[in-house]
Design a protein around this motif. Structure first.
Motif, PDB file in Angstrom:
ATOM      1  N   ALA A   1       9.864  -2.081  10.619  1.00 39.71           N
ATOM      2  CA  ALA A   1       9.323  -1.866  11.982  1.00 39.71           C
ATOM      3  C   ALA A   1       8.282  -2.668  12.194  1.00 39.71           C
ATOM      4  O   ALA A   1       7.948  -3.600  11.611  1.00 39.71           O
ATOM      5  N   HIS A   2       7.794  -2.671  13.624  1.00 35.12           N
ATOM      6  CA  HIS A   2       6.542  -3.451  14.059  1.00 35.12           C
ATOM      7  C   HIS A   2       5.501  -3.038  13.001  1.00 35.12           C
ATOM      8  O   HIS A   2       5.167  -2.044  12.671  1.00 35.12           O
ATOM      9  N   SER A   3       4.597  -4.131  13.255  1.00 33.99           N
ATOM     10  CA  SER A   3       3.374  -3.945  12.398  1.00 33.99           C
ATOM     11  C   SER A   3       2.550  -3.038  12.993  1.00 33.99           C
ATOM     12  O   SER A   3       2.307  -2.761  14.183  1.00 33.99           O
ATOM     13  N   GLY A   4       2.004  -1.900  12.156  1.00 35.63           N
ATOM     14  CA  GLY A   4       1.206  -0.741  12.610  1.00 35.63           C
ATOM     15  C   GLY A   4       2.173   0.650  13.010  1.00 35.63           C
ATOM     16  O   GLY A   4       1.503   1.563  13.118  1.00 35.63           O
ATOM     17  N   GLU A   5       3.453   0.343  12.646  1.00 39.17           N
ATOM     18  CA  GLU A   5       4.232   1.514  12.762  1.00 39.17           C
ATOM     19  C   GLU A   5       4.707   2.159  11.407  1.00 39.17           C
ATOM     20  O   GLU A   5       5.147   3.127  11.365  1.00 39.17           O
ATOM     21  N   GLY A   6       3.983   1.702  10.256  1.00 35.43           N
ATOM     22  CA  GLY A   6       4.470   1.964   8.919  1.00 35.43           C
ATOM     23  C   GLY A   6       3.965   3.303   8.664  1.00 35.43           C
ATOM     24  O   GLY A   6       4.754   4.013   7.869  1.00 35.43           O
ATOM     25  N   ASP A   7       2.705   3.559   8.890  1.00 37.92           N
ATOM     26  CA  ASP A   7       2.235   4.953   8.899  1.00 37.92           C
ATOM     27  C   ASP A   7       2.967   6.230   9.399  1.00 37.92           C
ATOM     28  O   ASP A   7       3.066   7.055   8.751  1.00 37.92           O
ATOM     29  N   ILE A   8       3.425   5.823  10.551  1.00 41.47           N
ATOM     30  CA  ILE A   8       3.949   6.872  11.386  1.00 41.47           C
ATOM     31  C   ILE A   8       5.438   7.303  10.549  1.00 41.47           C
ATOM     32  O   ILE A   8       5.776   8.496  10.246  1.00 41.47           O
ATOM     33  N   LEU A   9       6.032   6.257  10.097  1.00 43.84           N
ATOM     34  CA  LEU A   9       7.335   6.548   9.473  1.00 43.84           C
ATOM     35  C   LEU A   9       7.200   7.012   7.904  1.00 43.84           C
ATOM     36  O   LEU A   9       7.898   7.720   7.706  1.00 43.84           O
ATOM     37  N   GLY A  10       6.150   6.269   7.446  1.00 47.55           N
ATOM     38  CA  GLY A  10       5.909   6.965   6.035  1.00 47.55           C
ATOM     39  C   GLY A  10       5.268   8.346   5.967  1.00 47.55           C
ATOM     40  O   GLY A  10       5.636   8.983   4.894  1.00 47.55           O
TER      41      GLY A  10
ATOM     42  N   ARG B   1       0.799  -1.205   0.034  1.00 48.74           N
ATOM     43  CA  ARG B   1       0.038  -0.120   0.093  1.00 48.74           C
ATOM     44  C   ARG B   1       0.905   1.181  -0.006  1.00 48.74           C
ATOM     45  O   ARG B   1       1.953   1.270   0.571  1.00 48.74           O
ATOM     46  N   ARG B   2       0.319   2.357  -0.665  1.00 48.37           N
ATOM     47  CA  ARG B   2       0.883   3.665  -0.515  1.00 48.37           C
ATOM     48  C   ARG B   2       0.237   4.532   0.366  1.00 48.37           C
ATOM     49  O   ARG B   2      -1.168   4.303   0.412  1.00 48.37           O
ATOM     50  N   ILE B   3       0.759   5.537   1.166  1.00 49.70           N
ATOM     51  CA  ILE B   3      -0.255   6.271   2.205  1.00 49.70           C
ATOM     52  C   ILE B   3      -0.136   7.744   1.357  1.00 49.70           C
ATOM     53  O   ILE B   3       0.925   7.954   0.856  1.00 49.70           O
ATOM     54  N   LEU B   4      -1.310   8.503   1.345  1.00 54.10           N
ATOM     55  CA  LEU B   4      -1.334  10.016   0.746  1.00 54.10           C
ATOM     56  C   LEU B   4      -1.823  10.601   1.789  1.00 54.10           C
ATOM     57  O   LEU B   4      -2.977  10.368   2.669  1.00 54.10           O
ATOM     58  N   LEU B   5      -1.612  11.869   1.590  1.00 52.49           N
ATOM     59  CA  LEU B   5      -2.378  12.780   2.480  1.00 52.49           C
ATOM     60  C   LEU B   5      -3.782  13.410   1.750  1.00 52.49           C
ATOM     61  O   LEU B   5      -3.606  13.638   0.625  1.00 52.49           O
ATOM     62  N   GLN B   6      -4.727  13.581   2.632  1.00 50.29           N
ATOM     63  CA  GLN B   6      -6.045  14.181   1.966  1.00 50.29           C
ATOM     64  C   GLN B   6      -6.332  15.021   3.019  1.00 50.29           C
ATOM     65  O   GLN B   6      -6.288  15.000   4.127  1.00 50.29           O
TER      66      GLN B   6
ATOM     67  N   LEU C   1     -16.720  18.766  10.075  1.00 48.01           N
ATOM     68  CA  LEU C   1     -16.248  19.212  11.408  1.00 48.01           C
ATOM     69  C   LEU C   1     -14.873  19.102  11.311  1.00 48.01           C
ATOM     70  O   LEU C   1     -14.205  20.370  11.929  1.00 48.01           O
ATOM     71  N   PHE C   2     -14.099  18.310  11.108  1.00 44.48           N
ATOM     72  CA  PHE C   2     -12.474  18.122  11.361  1.00 44.48           C
ATOM     73  C   PHE C   2     -11.856  19.223  10.555  1.00 44.48           C
ATOM     74  O   PHE C   2     -10.901  19.738  11.232  1.00 44.48           O
ATOM     75  N   LYS C   3     -12.477  19.519   9.333  1.00 45.08           N
ATOM     76  CA  LYS C   3     -11.583  20.527   8.548  1.00 45.08           C
ATOM     77  C   LYS C   3     -12.142  21.935   9.305  1.00 45.08           C
ATOM     78  O   LYS C   3     -11.230  22.990   9.511  1.00 45.08           O
ATOM     79  N   MET C   4     -13.568  22.115   9.730  1.00 47.92           N
ATOM     80  CA  MET C   4     -13.468  23.575  10.371  1.00 47.92           C
ATOM     81  C   MET C   4     -12.699  23.703  11.560  1.00 47.92           C
ATOM     82  O   MET C   4     -12.315  24.945  12.174  1.00 47.92           O
ATOM     83  N   LEU C   5     -12.351  22.662  12.368  1.00 49.49           N
ATOM     84  CA  LEU C   5     -11.491  22.766  13.467  1.00 49.49           C
ATOM     85  C   LEU C   5     -10.221  22.786  13.047  1.00 49.49           C
ATOM     86  O   LEU C   5      -9.347  22.816  14.142  1.00 49.49           O
ATOM     87  N   GLY C   6      -9.786  22.582  12.039  1.00 51.22           N
ATOM     88  CA  GLY C   6      -8.446  22.894  11.614  1.00 51.22           C
ATOM     89  C   GLY C   6      -7.434  21.737  12.122  1.00 51.22           C
ATOM     90  O   GLY C   6      -6.269  22.039  12.681  1.00 51.22           O
ATOM     91  N   THR C   7      -7.943  20.483  12.267  1.00 47.94           N
ATOM     92  CA  THR C   7      -7.050  19.351  12.599  1.00 47.94           C
ATOM     93  C   THR C   7      -6.079  18.771  11.519  1.00 47.94           C
ATOM     94  O   THR C   7      -5.607  17.680  11.800  1.00 47.94           O
ATOM     95  N   GLY C   8      -5.958  19.318  10.479  1.00 46.14           N
ATOM     96  CA  GLY C   8      -5.084  18.810   9.592  1.00 46.14           C
ATOM     97  C   GLY C   8      -5.361  18.017   8.559  1.00 46.14           C
ATOM     98  O   GLY C   8      -6.570  18.010   8.071  1.00 46.14           O
ATOM     99  N   LYS C   9      -4.531  17.132   8.008  1.00 47.06           N
ATOM    100  CA  LYS C   9      -4.546  16.269   6.913  1.00 47.06           C
ATOM    101  C   LYS C   9      -4.658  14.870   7.433  1.00 47.06           C
ATOM    102  O   LYS C   9      -4.022  14.613   8.518  1.00 47.06           O
ATOM    103  N   SER C  10      -5.626  14.178   6.857  1.00 46.28           N
ATOM    104  CA  SER C  10      -5.698  12.549   7.228  1.00 46.28           C
ATOM    105  C   SER C  10      -4.955  11.874   6.228  1.00 46.28           C
ATOM    106  O   SER C  10      -4.450  12.289   5.305  1.00 46.28           O
ATOM    107  N   LEU C  11      -4.862  10.548   6.598  1.00 45.77           N
ATOM    108  CA  LEU C  11      -4.274   9.396   5.696  1.00 45.77           C
ATOM    109  C   LEU C  11      -5.251   8.668   4.796  1.00 45.77           C
ATOM    110  O   LEU C  11      -6.079   8.512   5.411  1.00 45.77           O
TER     111      LEU C  11
END
Length: 375
Positions: free
Chosen positions: A138-147, A40-45, A50-60
């Motif tokens: 890395a451990h399973s589940g850590e890929g997104d943080i590093l990527g 898989r590849r991860i992308l920012l979106q 509500l999340f946009k209105m609160l300015g909580t940044g981008k999700s994956l």
């Protein structure tokens, strides 16, 4: 079969549909076999509602991909990459990445040599040559943080695959840390002048200076074309930033113009003691054989390996069609001095027999890092 010669490993990151079409195109010009692995590849979106209105940044956002690898001779390296870019339209941001690296093919079953693709008539593209790769296990589940480091810094789009770690846990156990076997393997292709700073940030964010958190290394790339589309969303410009970056890269012929300043990031400038004079030793074999072979390699001094499932594809007319489509790839990080002992152990354990169809090659690792227990 003894070989011990230089070869070129071509790697493609793209989606399943493009990958399928590319394999057919490559087979039409004489490619006999290839290996592929799902990832898989991860992308920012942009966040919505509500999340946009609160300015909580981008999700994956997660995008399934297929990673294709195969070996060719150096004489057709640029031609094959140019062919792949043209057929897959990989010059368009978002469609994929293709690159090459030099490997030393040591030994292989007679059906597992490099592809003998005849020279084809195609105009060679101007490819980027100032590239480098980062691989982090890395451990399973850590890929997104590093990527995400690659996405947030504009350095590149990470490709993440799954694997099983073996061997390292026994040594980690000396530190009384329980290490899960399931691994995520993060690969990021970026510019050679930014790669060390990005690697430092991944070490910091992934806490790789802590026992059992992972292993990261840098690897050289000869040439390629890199997907820079890290963001999914509506563009308010006639051309996206990624399209403009791609065009400027092609005009200038390198990526030095987009050298980044990382001093504002907390990890930048940290003094890190790297491991050097290592190689990435790769063994590809029939499914079910890797575990026993890796045990033999560890008895010969290898510290451990990461094993992943591969899908082997060959043309029906090729002798390689006798090989099972279910394959495994094992990657071991060892010193140059250990190569001969590991190769001998693998060969004596049947790596080249008719039940294994092994292929062994290695490539240099200029820098690597993991937690090292202080003596």
């Amino acid at each position: 079969m003894d070989i011990d010669k230089k070869a070129i490993e071509i790697t493609i990151f793209t989606n399943k549909e493009i990958a399928s079409a590319l394999l057919e195109d490559l087979e039409s010009i004489g490619m006999e076999y290839s290996n592929s692995i799902a990832g898989r590849r991860i992308l920012l979106q942009e966040r919505k509602g509500l999340f946009k209105m609160l300015g909580t940044g981008k999700s994956l956002m997660y995008d399934p991909i297929t990673i294709i690898t195969f070996l060719v001779s150096s004489e057709i390296e640029q031609t094959i990459i140019s062919f792949i870019i043209k057929k897959g339209r990989l010059n368009i941001p978002g469609r994929g990445t293709v690159f090459s690296k030099e490997v030393t093919l040591i030994k292989a079953h007679e059906l597992c040599q490099e592809n003998k693709i005849p020279n084809i008539e195609i105009e060679n593209r101007k490819l980027l040559s100032d590239l480098a790769g980062i691989c982090c296990i890395a451990h399973s589940g850590e890929g997104d943080i590093l990527g995400r480091v690659g996405l947030e810094t504009g350095s590149g789009v990470p490709a993440i695959t799954l694997g099983i770690g073996t061997g390292f846990r026994d040594k980690i156990g000396l530190w009384r840390v329980a290490i899960p076997a399931e691994k995520e393997i993060v690969n990021l292709v970026t510019t050679s002048h930014n790669v060390e700073k990005v690697m430092e940030m991944m070490i910091d964010i992934g806490a790789l200076d802590q026992p059992g958190k992972g292993f990261i290394y840098l690897y050289p790339i000869k040439m390629g074309s890199v997907n820079m589309k890290a963001y999914v969303g509506l563009s308010r410009q006639a051309a996206s930033i990624e399209q403009m970056v791609t065009v400027i890269d092609e005009i200038k012929g390198d990526t030095r113009w987009r050298r980044r300043e990382f001093s504002k990031y907390p990890a930048a400038g940290k003094k890190i003691k790297y491991l050097k004079d290592l190689v990435n030793f790769t063994l590809i074999c029939d499914e079910g054989r890797a575990t026993d072979l890796i045990k033999a390699a560890m008895d010969a001094g290898a510290g451990g390996a990461t094993i992943s499932k591969l899908k082997y594809r060959s043309t029906k007319k090729s002798e390689s069609s006798k090989i099972s489509p279910a394959r495994e790839i094992s990657e071991m990080i060892i010193s140059e001095k250990q190569i001969e002992r590991v190769v001998k152990a693998l060969e004596e354990s049947g790596a080249l027999d008719e039940n294994t169809h092994g292929q062994m090659f290695y490539s240099p690792i200029p820098k690597a890092y993991t937690y090292m227990k202080k003596v």
